[in-house]
Design a protein around this motif. Structure first.
Motif, PDB file in Angstrom:
ATOM      1  N   LEU A 287      10.520 -15.796   1.335  1.00 51.45           N
ATOM      2  CA  LEU A 287       9.350 -16.775   1.238  1.00 51.45           C
ATOM      3  C   LEU A 287       8.708 -16.874  -0.208  1.00 51.45           C
ATOM      4  O   LEU A 287       8.344 -18.079  -0.289  1.00 51.45           O
ATOM      5  CB  LEU A 287       8.192 -15.842   1.835  1.00 51.45           C
ATOM      6  CG  LEU A 287       8.348 -15.583   3.517  1.00 51.45           C
ATOM      7  CD1 LEU A 287       7.245 -14.754   4.001  1.00 51.45           C
ATOM      8  CD2 LEU A 287       7.832 -16.935   4.314  1.00 51.45           C
ATOM      9  N   ALA A 288       9.485 -16.166  -1.026  1.00 52.07           N
ATOM     10  CA  ALA A 288       9.017 -16.222  -2.566  1.00 52.07           C
ATOM     11  C   ALA A 288       9.825 -17.535  -3.086  1.00 52.07           C
ATOM     12  O   ALA A 288       9.627 -18.233  -4.030  1.00 52.07           O
ATOM     13  CB  ALA A 288       9.346 -15.170  -3.319  1.00 52.07           C
ATOM     14  N   ALA A 289      11.073 -17.860  -2.299  1.00 49.02           N
ATOM     15  CA  ALA A 289      11.795 -18.889  -2.841  1.00 49.02           C
ATOM     16  C   ALA A 289      11.319 -20.437  -1.970  1.00 49.02           C
ATOM     17  O   ALA A 289      12.212 -21.430  -2.367  1.00 49.02           O
ATOM     18  CB  ALA A 289      13.368 -18.851  -2.329  1.00 49.02           C
ATOM     19  N   ALA A 290      10.411 -20.460  -1.374  1.00 49.67           N
ATOM     20  CA  ALA A 290       9.970 -21.576  -0.415  1.00 49.67           C
ATOM     21  C   ALA A 290       9.261 -22.432  -1.397  1.00 49.67           C
ATOM     22  O   ALA A 290       8.340 -22.109  -2.175  1.00 49.67           O
ATOM     23  CB  ALA A 290       9.295 -21.078   0.877  1.00 49.67           C
ATOM     24  N   ASP A 291       9.309 -23.953  -1.104  1.00 48.78           N
ATOM     25  CA  ASP A 291       8.359 -24.967  -1.556  1.00 48.78           C
ATOM     26  C   ASP A 291       7.275 -24.879  -0.339  1.00 48.78           C
ATOM     27  O   ASP A 291       6.378 -25.497  -0.904  1.00 48.78           O
ATOM     28  CB  ASP A 291       9.341 -26.188  -1.615  1.00 48.78           C
ATOM     29  CG  ASP A 291      10.329 -26.196  -2.483  1.00 48.78           C
ATOM     30  OD1 ASP A 291       9.986 -26.041  -3.849  1.00 48.78           O
ATOM     31  OD2 ASP A 291      11.370 -26.337  -2.158  1.00 48.78           O
ATOM     32  N   LEU A 292       7.696 -24.605   0.712  1.00 48.14           N
ATOM     33  CA  LEU A 292       6.583 -24.954   1.738  1.00 48.14           C
ATOM     34  C   LEU A 292       6.828 -23.811   2.811  1.00 48.14           C
ATOM     35  O   LEU A 292       7.971 -23.069   3.250  1.00 48.14           O
ATOM     36  CB  LEU A 292       7.045 -26.108   2.437  1.00 48.14           C
ATOM     37  CG  LEU A 292       6.326 -26.406   3.794  1.00 48.14           C
ATOM     38  CD1 LEU A 292       4.773 -26.434   3.776  1.00 48.14           C
ATOM     39  CD2 LEU A 292       7.081 -27.631   4.622  1.00 48.14           C
ATOM     40  N   TRP A 293       5.782 -23.045   3.418  1.00 48.97           N
ATOM     41  CA  TRP A 293       5.666 -21.994   4.192  1.00 48.97           C
ATOM     42  C   TRP A 293       5.337 -22.594   5.535  1.00 48.97           C
ATOM     43  O   TRP A 293       4.288 -23.379   5.599  1.00 48.97           O
ATOM     44  CB  TRP A 293       4.871 -20.861   4.007  1.00 48.97           C
ATOM     45  CG  TRP A 293       5.298 -20.102   2.984  1.00 48.97           C
ATOM     46  CD1 TRP A 293       6.540 -20.072   2.136  1.00 48.97           C
ATOM     47  CD2 TRP A 293       4.573 -18.811   2.664  1.00 48.97           C
ATOM     48  NE1 TRP A 293       6.483 -19.101   0.944  1.00 48.97           N
ATOM     49  CE2 TRP A 293       5.354 -18.143   1.459  1.00 48.97           C
ATOM     50  CE3 TRP A 293       3.704 -17.952   2.867  1.00 48.97           C
ATOM     51  CZ2 TRP A 293       5.091 -16.990   0.559  1.00 48.97           C
ATOM     52  CZ3 TRP A 293       3.238 -16.732   2.482  1.00 48.97           C
ATOM     53  CH2 TRP A 293       3.808 -16.425   1.581  1.00 48.97           C
ATOM     54  N   ILE A 294       6.172 -22.317   6.527  1.00 46.76           N
ATOM     55  CA  ILE A 294       5.819 -22.539   8.031  1.00 46.76           C
ATOM     56  C   ILE A 294       5.514 -21.405   8.424  1.00 46.76           C
ATOM     57  O   ILE A 294       6.512 -20.459   8.769  1.00 46.76           O
ATOM     58  CB  ILE A 294       6.910 -23.343   8.762  1.00 46.76           C
ATOM     59  CG1 ILE A 294       6.969 -24.730   8.331  1.00 46.76           C
ATOM     60  CG2 ILE A 294       6.548 -23.495  10.226  1.00 46.76           C
ATOM     61  CD1 ILE A 294       8.248 -25.628   8.614  1.00 46.76           C
ATOM     62  N   PHE A 295       4.336 -20.873   8.563  1.00 44.79           N
ATOM     63  CA  PHE A 295       3.930 -19.408   9.170  1.00 44.79           C
ATOM     64  C   PHE A 295       3.621 -19.339  10.529  1.00 44.79           C
ATOM     65  O   PHE A 295       2.760 -20.131  10.952  1.00 44.79           O
ATOM     66  CB  PHE A 295       2.959 -18.988   8.217  1.00 44.79           C
ATOM     67  CG  PHE A 295       3.116 -17.427   8.070  1.00 44.79           C
ATOM     68  CD1 PHE A 295       3.815 -17.033   6.808  1.00 44.79           C
ATOM     69  CD2 PHE A 295       2.342 -16.321   8.781  1.00 44.79           C
ATOM     70  CE1 PHE A 295       3.963 -15.616   6.633  1.00 44.79           C
ATOM     71  CE2 PHE A 295       2.654 -15.007   8.547  1.00 44.79           C
ATOM     72  CZ  PHE A 295       3.239 -14.580   7.362  1.00 44.79           C
ATOM     73  N   VAL A 296       4.359 -18.730  11.253  1.00 41.24           N
ATOM     74  CA  VAL A 296       4.363 -18.417  12.815  1.00 41.24           C
ATOM     75  C   VAL A 296       3.759 -17.363  13.006  1.00 41.24           C
ATOM     76  O   VAL A 296       4.163 -16.111  12.841  1.00 41.24           O
ATOM     77  CB  VAL A 296       5.913 -18.677  13.380  1.00 41.24           C
ATOM     78  CG1 VAL A 296       5.616 -18.637  14.894  1.00 41.24           C
ATOM     79  CG2 VAL A 296       6.467 -20.124  13.045  1.00 41.24           C
ATOM     80  N   THR A 297       2.575 -17.413  13.886  1.00 47.00           N
ATOM     81  CA  THR A 297       2.039 -16.234  14.508  1.00 47.00           C
ATOM     82  C   THR A 297       1.501 -16.507  15.946  1.00 47.00           C
ATOM     83  O   THR A 297       1.946 -17.569  16.405  1.00 47.00           O
ATOM     84  CB  THR A 297       0.875 -15.760  13.942  1.00 47.00           C
ATOM     85  OG1 THR A 297       0.285 -14.729  14.274  1.00 47.00           O
ATOM     86  CG2 THR A 297      -0.365 -16.891  13.981  1.00 47.00           C
ATOM     87  N   THR A 298       1.153 -15.733  16.683  1.00 47.11           N
ATOM     88  CA  THR A 298       0.668 -15.718  18.100  1.00 47.11           C
ATOM     89  C   THR A 298      -0.585 -15.627  18.278  1.00 47.11           C
ATOM     90  O   THR A 298      -1.390 -15.320  17.455  1.00 47.11           O
ATOM     91  CB  THR A 298       1.627 -14.684  19.011  1.00 47.11           C
ATOM     92  OG1 THR A 298       1.188 -13.536  18.767  1.00 47.11           O
ATOM     93  CG2 THR A 298       3.194 -14.950  18.753  1.00 47.11           C
ATOM     94  N   ALA A 299      -1.038 -16.156  19.558  1.00 51.25           N
ATOM     95  CA  ALA A 299      -2.459 -16.005  19.967  1.00 51.25           C
ATOM     96  C   ALA A 299      -2.885 -14.736  19.928  1.00 51.25           C
ATOM     97  O   ALA A 299      -4.608 -14.308  19.554  1.00 51.25           O
ATOM     98  CB  ALA A 299      -2.607 -16.679  21.356  1.00 51.25           C
ATOM     99  N   ASN A 300      -2.251 -13.598  20.217  1.00 47.73           N
ATOM    100  CA  ASN A 300      -2.927 -12.244  20.251  1.00 47.73           C
ATOM    101  C   ASN A 300      -2.451 -11.563  19.062  1.00 47.73           C
ATOM    102  O   ASN A 300      -2.673 -10.172  18.934  1.00 47.73           O
ATOM    103  CB  ASN A 300      -2.017 -11.491  21.621  1.00 47.73           C
ATOM    104  CG  ASN A 300      -0.571 -11.456  21.406  1.00 47.73           C
ATOM    105  OD1 ASN A 300      -0.084 -12.268  20.686  1.00 47.73           O
ATOM    106  ND2 ASN A 300      -0.149 -10.944  22.465  1.00 47.73           N
TER     107      ASN A 300
END
Length: 592
Positions: free
Chosen positions: A195-208
Motif C-alpha cells: 500500500l505504501a508503494a501505491a500511486d492509487l489505493w483501491i480500498f475494498v470493504t463490505t457493507a457489514n
C-alpha cells in the motif's frame, strides 16, 4: 511517451527525474539507514519502526517514482479479510487471474496485473526491489472455481507474481495485496508495504465491515499522505445501498477523505468460474479506463501522491531526528556519569599520594629501617654535609635494601588504586542500572568491579613509574659536581628518598607534612637537596608526581572504556543531518 511505450534504457534517461530531488532523497535514505538508535528510550522502538517504513517507501515508491515520473500508475487493491479483493480484480480484468477461497489467509502471493505493453516497467526491480519476480501465466480458457487448486504456498510471500493481460488498460497496473488484517503477521506487513508503494489505493470493504478499525487506520494514513483513494463498498444488499453508501461517505468526509471516489458493488451470485457479473463493476472499470487514457490526469495523480509521500516522509525524518537527538542526550548523560565517577576516583588517588597517608604503616617502617633511627636523624638534620661520608658508609654496609621501600610503596599505592577503581566501577554500574537505557546497555554483564587483570596492570604501571623515577635521578646526577654524591648514596637509595618526598608533600610542593612520618620525610628531603640542590629536588618531585598521575589516569581510562565502548558517538551528528534533510524535504513538498 505514452504509458504503453517501452521505457528507455537507464543510461539514456537524462537525470532520471528531477536530479536535485533525487539527490536529496538518496541523501535522506543514507541518513536514515545509518541513524543509530541503540538506547532503550521510550520512543525509540516507534522511531525505529518509522525509519524502517520510511526506508521501505523510499525504495519501493518515492525514489522509483521520482526517477520515472512517466511510468504506469500502480493501483494497489487492498482491504480486510474476505472483502472480495481478488474477486473484484478478476471482474475488472474480465478473467479469473487471481485465486479466492474460504481458507484464510487467502492472498499469500501479491499478484501484479499489467497490460502486456507495460511489462518492461515491472519486470526489473524498479519498484518493490525487495520482492523477487515470478512470471505468471493466464490460461486461455477459465477454470471452474471448484477446480482452481490450492492457495499458493506461504513460502512464496516475498515474490511478486507478474501477469500480463489485455484486460488491464495500458498505463495502470493492478496489484492484488494480502489482507490488511490478516491473521498472518507477514501478510499484514506485506500489505502495508504494498500500500505504501501505491500511486492509487483501491480500498475494498463490505457493507457489514466498513467501520472496522484496522482499515480506517490505513485510510487515515492515506489522508495524511494526500494519496488518491477509491473506496469500493462490496457485497451491498440492494435494499441497503443508499443508506450504507451515505453513511460511509459521511465517515470519509469527517476523516478528511471526502475527495475519495466511492463505488458500490451490489450483492450478486458468482458464476461457475467465481466471476462477478460485468455490470457489477462497470462504474469502477470505466473510471480506471478513463484514467488510463488521460496521460495528463495520470501524471497529476502520480505527482499528487508523490508529493504527499514526500511531505509525510519529511515528518518521519524530523521525528527520527528528534529520536536521534534524545539518544544523544541520553548517551551524554551516561557518558558524563562515567567521566564523573572515574575523575573523582583519580582525585581521591591523587589526594592519597599528597597527604602523607601512604607514609603510614609498612612504607614508614621500611623507610625507617632503610635510613636508621635516633641520633642518625638529628645529626643528619644538623649537618648533612659533615655526615655525608657517614651516610655513604652506612649505605655501603649491610642496611635493609632500598628495594624494600619501593616494594612497600608499590603495595600501598596499588591498594589505593585498586580500591578507588573498584569504587568508581561500582558507582557507575549503580547509576547506569538506575537508568532504563543504561540498564539495557549493561544487560546481564556485571561491571561493578575492576576488569580482569587490572591488579597486575596497576602493579606494572607503578613499577614503570618507579623505573622512570630512577631514570630521572640518573639523568639529574650526570653532572660532574653531583655525580660523586649520588653515586655514594646509590640510585635506589635516592629513588626511595624521592618517593618519600613525593608522598609527603602537599599544596603543590610548597609544604612538607612532617607529623605523619614523624620527621623521617625530612631526611629524604635533606638528603636529596644535599646531592642535587633544593630547586632540582623540587623539579624532580614535581615531575615524579605528574608522571604518577599520568600512570593512574591511563589505568582508569582503560577501565572507563568498558562502559564507554557500549555508547555510540554518532547520535548528535545523525540528528543534525536528519533535521537538515527533513527541512529540505518539507521545502521540496511545498514547492511542488
Amino acid at each position: 511517451m505514452t504509458a504503453n511505450e517501452q521505457p528507455p534504457a537507464a543510461d539514456s534517461q537524462p537525470g532520471r527525474g528531477p536530479a536535485a530531488a533525487v539527490g536529496l532523497l538518496e541523501a535522506t535514505r543514507g541518513a536514515l539507514a545509518t541513524a543509530s538508535l541503540p538506547l532503550a528510550l521510550p520512543e525509540a522502538e516507534e522511531a525505529r519502526r518509522r525509519i524502517r517504513e520510511s526506508l521501505a517507501q523510499l525504495d519501493d515508491y518515492i525514489l522509483p517514482r521520482y526517477r520515472n515520473l512517466d511510468a504506469p500508475l500502480l493501483a494497489v487493491v487492498g482491504g480486510s479479510t474476505g472483502a472480495g479483493k481478488s474477486t473484484l480484480v478478476n471482474a475488472l480484468v474480465g478473467h479469473p487471474v487471481t485465486r479466492a477461497g474460504a481458507i484464510r489467509p487467502t492472498t499469500r502471493q501479491p499478484i501484479l496485473l499489467h497490460n502486456p505493453a507495460d511489462a518492461a516497467w515491472f519486470q526489473d526491480q524498479r519498484i518493490l526491489p525487495s520482492l523477487s519476480r515470478i512470471q505468471g501465466t493466464v490460461t486461455a480458457a477459465p477454470v471452474p472455481a471448484n477446480q482452481a487448486g490450492a492457495t499458493p504456498d506461504a513460502a512464496a510471500t516475498t515474490s511478486l507474481v507478474l501477469v500480463g493481460h489485455e484486460g488491464v488498460p495500458g498505463g495502470i497496473a493492478l496489484l492484488d495485496a494480502p489482507d490488511v488484517d490478516s491473521i498472518s503477521d507477514d501478510n499484514r506487513r506485506l500489505a502495508g508495504q504494498l500500500l505504501a508503494a501505491a500511486d492509487l489505493w483501491i480500498f475494498v470493504t463490505t457493507a457489514n465491515r466498513y467501520a472496522d478499525a484496522v482499515p480506517w487506520k490505513l485510510l487515515l494514513d492515506a489522508a495524511s499522505r494526500d494519496i488518491t483513494v477509491a473506496v469500493v463498498l462490496d457485497r451491498v444488499p440492494p435494499a441497503a445501498e443508499q443508506e450504507v453508501a451515505a453513511d460511509l461517505a459521511a465517515m470519509l468526509g469527517r476523516e478528511g477523505l471526502g475527495g475519495a471516489r466511492l463505488f458500490t458493488v451490489l450483492e450478486a451470485a458468482l458464476d461457475e468460474f467465481g466471476m462477478l457479473p460485468v455490470a457489477a463493476v462497470a462504474p469502477l472499470s470505466l473510471w480506471l479506463k478513463e484514467l488510463a487514457a488521460d496521460a495528463a490526469g495520470r501524471a497529476q495523480l502520480a505527482r499528487r501522491t508523490l508529493n504527499g509521500a514526500v511531505k509525510a516522509l519529511s515528518g518521519h525524518v524530523e521525528a527520527a531526528s528528534q529520536a536521534a537527538r534524545a539518544q544523544g542526550q541520553a548517551s551524554g548523560q551516561l557518558r558524563a556519569a562515567v567521566h564523573e565517577e572515574y575523575q573523582q576516583a583519580l582525585e581521591r588517588i591523587v589526594a592519597a599520594t599528597q597527604d602523607g597517608a601512604l607514609l603510614r604503616g609498612e612504607v614508614l617502617a621500611r623507610w625507617q629501617d632503610f635510613v636508621g633511627t635516633g641520633e642518625f636523624f638529628r645529626a643528619l638534620e644538623q649537618n648533612i654535609g659533615r655526615l655525608r661520608d657517614r651516610v655513604g658508609a652506612f649505605f655501603r654496609g649491610e642496611p635493609t635494601p632500598a628495594v624494600k621501600v619501593e616494594t612497600a610503596i608499590e603495595t600501598g599505592l596499588q591498594a589505593v588504586i585498586l580500591d578507588e577503581a573498584a569504587n568508581a566501577a561500582e558507582d557507575v554500574d549503580r547509576r547506569w542500572r538506575s537508568d532504563l537505557a543504561g540498564r539495557q546497555l549493561l544487560g546481564s554483564d556485571d561491571l561493578s568491579g575492576t576488569s580482569p587483570g587490572f591488579e597486575q596492570r596497576a602493579a606494572a604501571a607503578i613499577r614503570g613509574w618507579q623505573e622512570g623515577l630512577m631514570n630521572m635521578i640518573r639523568i639529574q646526577g650526570q653532572g660532574k659536581r653531583s655525580q660523586a654524591r649520588w653515586m655514594s648514596f646509590g640510585v635506589n637509595g635516592l629513588g626511595a628518598a624521592l618517593m618519600i618526598v613525593v608522598f609527603s608533600m602537599t599544596a603543590g610542593l610548597t609544604g612538607l607534612e612532617i607529623g605523619i612520618a614523624g620527621g623521617t620525610a625530612v631526611v629524604g628531603q635533606k638528603l636529596l637537596e644535599a646531592v642535587f640542590g633544593e630547586e632540582a629536588v623540587r623539579k624532580l618531585a614535581r615531575q615524579a608526581r605528574e608522571d604518577l598521575q599520568t600512570q593512574c589516569r591511563s589505568l582508569l581510562e582503560a577501565e572507563k572504556a568498558r562502559f564507554l565502548s557500549r555508547l555510540s558517538d554518532d547520535a548528535a551528528g545523525s540528528a543534525e543531518t536528519l533535521a537538515r534533510n527533513a527541512l529540505a524535504l518539507r521545502r521540496l513538498a511545498e514547492s511542488a
